[in-house]
Design an enzyme around this catalytic site. Structure first.
Site, mmCIF file in Angstrom:
data_model
loop_
_atom_site.group_PDB
_atom_site.id
_atom_site.type_symbol
_atom_site.label_atom_id
_atom_site.label_comp_id
_atom_site.label_asym_id
_atom_site.label_seq_id
_atom_site.Cartn_x
_atom_site.Cartn_y
_atom_site.Cartn_z
ATOM 1 N N VAL A 1 12.925 -3.400 -8.360
ATOM 2 C CA VAL A 1 12.753 -3.814 -9.757
ATOM 3 C C VAL A 1 12.957 -2.558 -10.605
ATOM 4 O O VAL A 1 12.400 -1.494 -10.304
ATOM 5 C CB VAL A 1 11.342 -4.417 -9.995
ATOM 6 C CG1 VAL A 1 11.195 -4.892 -11.430
ATOM 7 C CG2 VAL A 1 11.095 -5.567 -9.024
ATOM 8 N N GLY B 1 7.036 -3.771 -10.573
ATOM 9 C CA GLY B 1 7.676 -3.939 -9.268
ATOM 10 C C GLY B 1 6.702 -4.591 -8.302
ATOM 11 O O GLY B 1 7.010 -5.583 -7.626
ATOM 12 N N HIS B 2 5.474 -4.033 -8.231
ATOM 13 C CA HIS B 2 4.442 -4.636 -7.366
ATOM 14 C C HIS B 2 4.152 -6.070 -7.797
ATOM 15 O O HIS B 2 3.996 -6.967 -6.972
ATOM 16 C CB HIS B 2 3.116 -3.868 -7.486
ATOM 17 C CG HIS B 2 3.145 -2.466 -6.988
ATOM 18 N ND1 HIS B 2 3.012 -1.387 -7.825
ATOM 19 C CD2 HIS B 2 3.264 -1.961 -5.744
ATOM 20 C CE1 HIS B 2 3.038 -0.273 -7.112
ATOM 21 N NE2 HIS B 2 3.188 -0.595 -5.847
ATOM 22 N N MET C 1 -0.579 0.786 -2.618
ATOM 23 C CA MET C 1 -1.503 1.903 -2.800
ATOM 24 C C MET C 1 -2.027 1.900 -4.242
ATOM 25 O O MET C 1 -2.502 2.922 -4.736
ATOM 26 C CB MET C 1 -0.817 3.225 -2.465
ATOM 27 C CG MET C 1 -0.399 3.271 -0.993
ATOM 28 S SD MET C 1 -0.337 4.927 -0.306
ATOM 29 C CE MET C 1 0.926 5.655 -1.311
ATOM 30 N N GLY C 2 -1.921 0.747 -4.902
ATOM 31 C CA GLY C 2 -2.462 0.630 -6.255
ATOM 32 C C GLY C 2 -1.577 1.278 -7.293
ATOM 33 O O GLY C 2 -0.383 1.485 -7.068
#
Ligand code: PAF
Length: 282
Positions: free
Chosen positions: A176, A36-37, A30-31
């Site tokens: 993360v 982590g992403h 979701m941006g």
């Protein structure tokens, strides 16, 4: 990296890639991307010929309209991080592109959807299943990557893929953490400086509870975590449950299952954070 806004264009690009024999990986987001992403995106780029990242704040999974309105949106920053991480296509559709008409599908995930997040965020997982199923059937990836921080979401996505018989491998990726232990989340940006300083207590207590759990019962371990957070008025625990990692049903003793996880949702000031810890794994 190419930025794409329509399903037609994305599918055109991907059919060229697939005709060249390239495997496709998808990271749904979701941006408001954090490290982590980016860890997921780098892994996806490494393991696939083509890495697709979707950036879409999905309205149907928000049960609180204020949360939807204030959800952080940073598309330009996201694109520059994605380009550096090795993403090939960033898919940033408008709401009308994903929902040209209302999605009236009602999924049934049984007991998986009624506990924890499902109890406190009614309709949330139905919305997650709506968008993730649309993304998976649009992109048709070989692999799709999801973070283990959203432990229940991962279980729901796996069950949805099983129910719909989608030909995709779901790849779970470890949580993360910041250097002080706080699980990375887009919501961390909303913490005030004082709240940000306190927030690592959540991960700290979860980690200590693992040692505590080796000599105490499940209910004593739950009390240990809840009491530890109750000592500071900045925190309000919504739930802390110790569950079977597959069925997500509460366990009463450490012998009840070979796979046991503790899942927490806690408000730190006005910001709702989630985290989890594995106590036992086979
Ligand atoms: O975990 C998220 O960010 C979202 O729930 C997801 C999987 C991208 C669906 O909107």
């Amino acid at each position: 990296m190419k930025r794409i806004e329509t399903i037609a264009e994305l599918q055109k690009e991907l059919s060229i890639c697939k005709s060249q024999g390239l495997s496709v990986g998808l990271v749904p987001t979701m941006g408001s991307l954090h490290n982590g992403h980016i860890t997921l995106v780098k892994r996806c780029a490494q393991e696939n010929g083509v890495c697709v990242v979707s950036v879409f704040v999905n309205p149907t999974q928000f049960n609180d309209q204020n949360d939807l309105k204030t959800y952080p949106r940073t598309p330009e920053e996201d694109c520059s991080k994605l380009e550096k991480a090795g993403c090939n296509f960033v898919f940033m559709p408008a709401v009308e592109e994903m929902y040209p008409e209302p999605d009236t599908r009602q999924f049934n995930f049984g007991n998986l959807q009624t506990v924890m997040e499902g109890r406190f965020r009614p309709g949330h997982f139905n919305g997650v299943a709506q968008i993730v199923s649309k993304l998976l059937t649009t992109v048709k990836p070989d692999k799709a990557y999801f973070g283990e921080k959203d432990f229940q979401q991962l279980a729901i996505v796996r069950e949805m893929v099983r129910q719909l018989r989608l030909p995709v491998t779901i790849v779970p990726c470890p949580i993360v953490r910041e250097s002080d232990g706080l699980a990375m989340s887009s919501r961390n940006k909303r913490l005030s400086a004082a709240e940000r300083e306190k927030a690592p207590l959540i991960a700290g207590l979860l980690s200590k509870s693992r040692t505590f759990a080796s000599v105490k019962s499940v209910s004593e371990t739950i009390e240990f975590v809840k009491k530890g957070l109750a000592e500071d008025p900045a925190f309000r625990v919504e739930y802390f449950e110790i569950v079977d990692g597959n069925t997500l049903q509460a366990v009463e003793s450490w012998n009840s299952s070979d796979y046991i996880v503790g899942c927490i949702a806690v408000f730190c000031g006005p910001v709702r954070l989630i985290d989890n810890i594995v106590y036992k794994t086979c």
